[in-house]
Design a protein around this motif. Structure first.
Motif, short mmCIF file in Angstrom:
data_model
loop_
_atom_site.label_atom_id
_atom_site.label_comp_id
_atom_site.label_asym_id
_atom_site.label_seq_id
_atom_site.Cartn_x
_atom_site.Cartn_y
_atom_site.Cartn_z
N HIS A 159 0.82 -1.21 0.00
CA HIS A 159 0.00 0.00 0.00
C HIS A 159 0.86 1.26 0.00
O HIS A 159 0.55 2.24 -0.68
N PHE A 160 1.95 1.23 0.76
CA PHE A 160 2.87 2.38 0.77
C PHE A 160 3.46 2.61 -0.61
O PHE A 160 3.60 3.75 -1.06
N LYS A 161 3.82 1.52 -1.28
CA LYS A 161 4.37 1.63 -2.64
C LYS A 161 3.37 2.30 -3.58
O LYS A 161 3.72 3.19 -4.36
N SER A 164 9.14 4.78 -3.82
CA SER A 164 8.06 3.78 -3.80
C SER A 164 8.58 2.39 -4.13
O SER A 164 8.08 1.39 -3.61
N LYS A 165 9.59 2.31 -4.97
CA LYS A 165 10.16 1.01 -5.35
C LYS A 165 11.10 0.47 -4.29
O LYS A 165 11.53 -0.68 -4.36
N SER A 166 11.43 1.30 -3.32
CA SER A 166 12.40 0.89 -2.28
C SER A 166 11.75 0.69 -0.92
O SER A 166 12.45 0.59 0.08
N VAL A 167 10.41 0.65 -0.87
CA VAL A 167 9.73 0.37 0.39
C VAL A 167 9.99 -1.10 0.74
O VAL A 167 9.49 -2.00 0.08
N SER A 168 10.79 -1.33 1.77
CA SER A 168 11.19 -2.69 2.13
C SER A 168 11.80 -2.68 3.52
O SER A 168 12.02 -1.61 4.09
N PRO A 169 12.11 -3.86 4.08
CA PRO A 169 12.75 -3.90 5.39
C PRO A 169 14.16 -3.33 5.39
O PRO A 169 14.69 -2.99 6.45
N ALA A 170 14.80 -3.24 4.23
CA ALA A 170 16.17 -2.73 4.16
C ALA A 170 16.21 -1.25 4.55
O ALA A 170 15.29 -0.50 4.26
#
Length: 322
Positions: free
Chosen positions: A160-162, A255-261
């Motif tokens: 959803h954030f993406k 948006s493409k980098s929304v992740s645990p990293a």
């Protein structure tokens, strides 16, 4: 409405039967009361079960002491029972052990029914409490794992954030969008449910007072507040300028980098370079361009805070994966 038996119902039923069987095995009087104590002590979480069980044990001991003294001094009469309750209830409420009132009332009524206080009766009642509470704690050792549900909430929130970040970039780039915004309302619901489940998961661990998922949902909740604040500023930008495309590209990449990293340092550096580049550009020539660039400056400021939130909570969670 469909009929179904949940895990808590199953634990309660098995626990009640087991408590009665043990109490009967020990030839205890009023053995059925062991099942009542077990049913009352089975809770939603392990930590709550321990808290409730302790309150019931202490309250029962207080109840036996008060009732034993007053029944022997005044007599085994209904009005004596009323007097005992008048004294007993305020005491356990003052000690914040309200949950023990029901169980203690059963024990007090046993003493009233027998009509005398004796060592054998006290031992009988204490054993009923031990059996009932012990079986409840045994039943509460099993709690279904929440990990799969938490992972699902985690994944859905990131998706959803993406979408939200991407749609903001589309609007900045074109000055319009066909997005219906349903992810906004869904994200609110997902964050609330995820945080509630994470808190429940913490309560199911006796010695754990924090959880990586709790930190995650807390972080996303704060970040989502910023995204909500951004939307009015993005929606009022109908005239695109050179800087709009730059910020739109940044949002798209974010948006493409929304992740645990944790890529916060990279994106913070990007914002720094963007701001420096904007400062070197010619001043706005029209009022409309000035307003657009002011809104873009505010958007960049909020995005910087968006990134700092993750950085702060990353450190707070002792570098656990968020």
């Amino acid at each position: 409405m469909s009929f179904r038996i949940g895990y808590r119902t199953l634990k309660t039923a098995v626990g009640a039967g087991l408590a009665v069987a043990i109490a009967q095995g020990f030839n205890l009087d009023f053995y059925g009361s062991a099942a009542i104590i077990t049913v009352l002590c089975i809770s939603v979480t392990r930590r709550d079960s321990l808290k409730v069980s302790w309150a019931r044990v202490v309250a029962c001991i207080i109840g036996m002491a008060i009732s034993g003294i007053l029944f022997e001094l005044i007599g085994y009469q209904p009005w004596t029972l009323a007097l005992i309750m008048l004294l007993f209830i305020p005491i356990v409420v003052m000690l914040q052990m309200n949950t023990g009132i029901a169980t203690s009332s059963v024990i007090i009524l046993h003493i009233y029914t027998v009509g005398e206080i004796s060592t054998a009766l006290i031992i009988n009642e204490l054993l009923l409490i031990v059996v009932g509470v012990g079986v409840a704690l045994l039943m509460n050792l099993y709690m279904p794992s929440s990990d799969q549900a938490l992972r699902t909430y985690h994944k859905d929130i990131e998706e959803h954030f993406k979408t939200i970040l991407h749609e903001l970039s589309v609007y900045l780039r074109h000055g319009e969008s066909e997005w219906d915004g349903k992810e906004i309302y869904e994200t609110v619901d997902l964050l609330q449910k995820g945080k509630n489940l994470a808190l429940k998961n913490i309560q199911n661990h006796i010695l754990r007072y924090e959880d990586q998922y709790y930190y995650y949902f807390k972080m996303r909740e704060k970040q989502f507040d910023i995204l909500e604040r951004l939307m009015p500023y993005v929606s009022r930008i109908h005239h695109t300028v050179e800087q709009s495309e730059t910020v739109a590209n940044f949002l798209d990449e974010l948006s493409k980098s929304v992740s645990p990293a944790n890529r916060v340092p990279y994106f913070l550096e990007r914002i720094h370079l963007m701001r420096k580049g904007f400062e070197e550009m010619p001043l706005p020539k029209t009022r409309e361009e000035f307003e657009v660039r002011s809104s873009l400056a505010y958007i960049m400021h909020e995005l910087e805070e968006y990134l700092h939130i993750k950085d702060r909570l990353w450190n707070q969670a002792d570098k656990k994966k968020l």
